[in-house]
Design a protein around this motif. Structure first.
Motif, PDB file in Angstrom:
ATOM      1  N   LEU A   1       3.878 -37.065 -67.925  1.00 51.83           N
ATOM      2  CA  LEU A   1       3.142 -36.183 -68.834  1.00 51.83           C
ATOM      3  C   LEU A   1       2.860 -34.831 -68.176  1.00 51.83           C
ATOM      4  CD1 LEU A   1       0.539 -38.657 -70.403  1.00 51.83           C
ATOM      5  CD2 LEU A   1       2.788 -37.985 -71.278  1.00 51.83           C
ATOM      6  N   GLY A   2       2.655 -34.857 -66.871  1.00 43.15           N
ATOM      7  CA  GLY A   2       2.376 -33.620 -66.158  1.00 43.15           C
ATOM      8  C   GLY A   2       3.545 -32.672 -66.101  1.00 43.15           C
ATOM      9  N   GLN A   3       4.727 -33.143 -66.480  1.00 44.48           N
ATOM     10  CA  GLN A   3       5.915 -32.287 -66.481  1.00 44.48           C
ATOM     11  C   GLN A   3       6.342 -31.871 -67.882  1.00 44.48           C
ATOM     12  OE1 GLN A   3       7.234 -30.974 -63.690  1.00 44.48           O
ATOM     13  NE2 GLN A   3       5.494 -32.000 -62.712  1.00 44.48           N
ATOM     14  N   LEU A   4       5.537 -32.187 -68.886  1.00 43.70           N
ATOM     15  CA  LEU A   4       5.875 -31.763 -70.255  1.00 43.70           C
ATOM     16  C   LEU A   4       5.872 -30.240 -70.356  1.00 43.70           C
ATOM     17  CD1 LEU A   4       3.790 -34.382 -72.291  1.00 43.70           C
ATOM     18  CD2 LEU A   4       6.287 -34.254 -72.141  1.00 43.70           C
ATOM     19  N   PRO A   5       6.578 -29.687 -71.330  1.00 42.95           N
ATOM     20  CA  PRO A   5       6.713 -28.224 -71.423  1.00 42.95           C
ATOM     21  C   PRO A   5       5.383 -27.481 -71.411  1.00 42.95           C
ATOM     22  CG  PRO A   5       8.242 -29.289 -72.931  1.00 42.95           C
ATOM     23  CD  PRO A   5       7.377 -30.377 -72.359  1.00 42.95           C
ATOM     24  N   GLY A   6       5.267 -26.526 -70.523  1.00 41.39           N
ATOM     25  CA  GLY A   6       4.085 -25.677 -70.439  1.00 41.39           C
ATOM     26  C   GLY A   6       2.925 -26.274 -69.676  1.00 41.39           C
TER      27      GLY A   6
ATOM     28  N   GLU B   1       2.477 -25.095 -65.741  1.00 42.86           N
ATOM     29  CA  GLU B   1       1.976 -23.724 -65.642  1.00 42.86           C
ATOM     30  C   GLU B   1       0.498 -23.647 -66.024  1.00 42.86           C
ATOM     31  OE1 GLU B   1       6.373 -23.755 -66.454  1.00 42.86           O
ATOM     32  OE2 GLU B   1       4.614 -24.750 -67.328  1.00 42.86           O
ATOM     33  N   ALA B   2       0.113 -24.341 -67.096  1.00 41.61           N
ATOM     34  CA  ALA B   2      -1.292 -24.320 -67.535  1.00 41.61           C
ATOM     35  C   ALA B   2      -2.193 -24.973 -66.506  1.00 41.61           C
ATOM     36  CB  ALA B   2      -1.417 -25.025 -68.884  1.00 41.61           C
TER      37      ALA B   2
ATOM     38  N   ALA C   1      -5.320 -33.838 -61.443  1.00 43.34           N
ATOM     39  CA  ALA C   1      -6.553 -34.367 -62.027  1.00 43.34           C
ATOM     40  C   ALA C   1      -6.707 -33.950 -63.480  1.00 43.34           C
ATOM     41  CB  ALA C   1      -7.757 -33.907 -61.207  1.00 43.34           C
ATOM     42  N   ILE C   2      -6.284 -32.744 -63.830  1.00 43.32           N
ATOM     43  CA  ILE C   2      -6.433 -32.264 -65.205  1.00 43.32           C
ATOM     44  C   ILE C   2      -5.663 -33.148 -66.172  1.00 43.32           C
ATOM     45  CG2 ILE C   2      -5.797 -30.393 -66.802  1.00 43.32           C
ATOM     46  CD1 ILE C   2      -6.618 -28.409 -64.697  1.00 43.32           C
ATOM     47  N   VAL C   3      -4.496 -33.609 -65.777  1.00 44.01           N
ATOM     48  CA  VAL C   3      -3.687 -34.456 -66.664  1.00 44.01           C
ATOM     49  C   VAL C   3      -4.399 -35.787 -66.895  1.00 44.01           C
ATOM     50  CG1 VAL C   3      -1.487 -35.660 -66.947  1.00 44.01           C
ATOM     51  CG2 VAL C   3      -1.544 -33.330 -65.998  1.00 44.01           C
TER      52      VAL C   3
ATOM     53  N   ARG D   1      -2.375 -28.917 -72.378  1.00 42.18           N
ATOM     54  CA  ARG D   1      -2.504 -27.461 -72.179  1.00 42.18           C
ATOM     55  C   ARG D   1      -3.865 -26.982 -72.663  1.00 42.18           C
ATOM     56  NH1 ARG D   1       2.823 -27.416 -74.445  1.00 42.18           N
ATOM     57  NH2 ARG D   1       1.954 -26.546 -76.362  1.00 42.18           N
ATOM     58  N   HIS D   2      -4.336 -27.543 -73.766  1.00 41.58           N
ATOM     59  CA  HIS D   2      -5.668 -27.201 -74.272  1.00 41.58           C
ATOM     60  C   HIS D   2      -6.727 -27.528 -73.216  1.00 41.58           C
ATOM     61  CE1 HIS D   2      -9.268 -27.446 -76.914  1.00 41.58           C
ATOM     62  NE2 HIS D   2      -9.544 -28.480 -76.147  1.00 41.58           N
TER      63      HIS D   2
END
Length: 261
Positions: free
Chosen positions: A10-15, A18-19, A163-165, A238-239
């Motif tokens: 999931l951490g490699q999904l588009p965008g 970078e976010a 951690a954000i993911v 990203r949100h």
């Protein structure tokens, strides 16, 4: 196909990378603020207060910071949000080891005055009727319980994801499953902050991530997550990263106000 580290995927999904990196850099800059050398506890306390206010507002109860500071607000949902903010500092060390216990405690604290005493801290056995974000029907009790088990397993599994993911997935699952049936949003946002603290991004609990969620299209991002598509999940993560960055901006304003005296 079995995926040994689904969060890393999931951490490699588009965008998302970078976010996440932008949010991490924002937190790093915040931690270098000179005010934190002498006033870190005061900043954390103010962050908790603003976070509780924003979390209550996301549930539909909007009150002013001044009213909270004067202890003039007696709405049970707001009081629950305040109690949860105060409780989180005592629960951090347990979050990694016994997340089920922590979630039960968070709900017990958040839902006092909102649910029957016999129901607080316990998974719901019926349907979740409260839907403050208009997300639509929550999964039934059995499906919610099964997905909660998966979430708890995920929390206990090693991952290379930031951690954000992890925090984003914890937050979203609690928010959409509504496992307790009352005050689930308060619990979800508290669990997100605990994850950011205990998994190393924001160890002093400074970033007012709840304010970030309030400023962004929060319900729309959760609806994107509910689609279950890679695009929808990426939009949600990203949100959450953007909410962290906005939360840092809020905390920076706290630091600058303290600096001015």
């Amino acid at each position: 196909m079995f995926v040994s580290d689904p969060l890393a995927v999931l951490g490699q999904l588009p965008g998302v990378p970078e976010a996440v990196e932008e949010a991490r850099q924002a937190v790093d800059r915040l931690y270098r603020h000179r005010v934190l050398r002498r006033a870190s506890p005061a900043v954390s306390t103010e962050s908790s207060l603003r976070g509780a206010r924003a979390s209550a507002s996301l549930e539909g109860v909007d009150v002013s910071l001044d009213a909270l500071r004067r202890d003039e607000v007696h709405d049970p949902l707001v009081q629950g949000a305040l109690r949860v903010s105060a409780e989180m500092g005592r629960l951090g060390a347990t979050w990694r080891k016994a997340p089920r216990q922590v979630l039960a405690r968070l709900h017990t604290v958040a839902a006092a005055g909102l649910a029957d005493q016999a129901d607080v801290g316990r998974p719901r056995s019926g349907d979740a009727t409260a839907d403050p974000l208009d997300l639509g029907p929550a999964p039934g009790a059995a499906e919610a319980a099964a997905r909660m088990e998966n979430l708890l397993d995920l929390l206990g599994s090693p991952t290379k994801a930031p951690a954000i993911v992890l925090a984003a997935i914890v937050h979203a699952e609690l928010a959409v499953l509504r496992p307790f049936g009352t005050a689930d949003g308060i619990v979800a946002r508290s669990a997100e902050r605990l994850t950011l603290v205990e998994y190393g991004l924001d160890p002093k609990s400074l970033a007012v991530v709840e304010v970030g969620h309030l400023e962004l299209p929060y319900a729309d991002a959760l609806r994107a997550y509910l689609t279950g598509t890679p695009e929808g999940v990426a939009e949600w993560i990203r949100h959450c990263a953007a909410a962290v960055s906005l939360g840092v901006r809020e905390t920076t304003a706290i630091c600058e106000a303290l600096q001015r005296g």
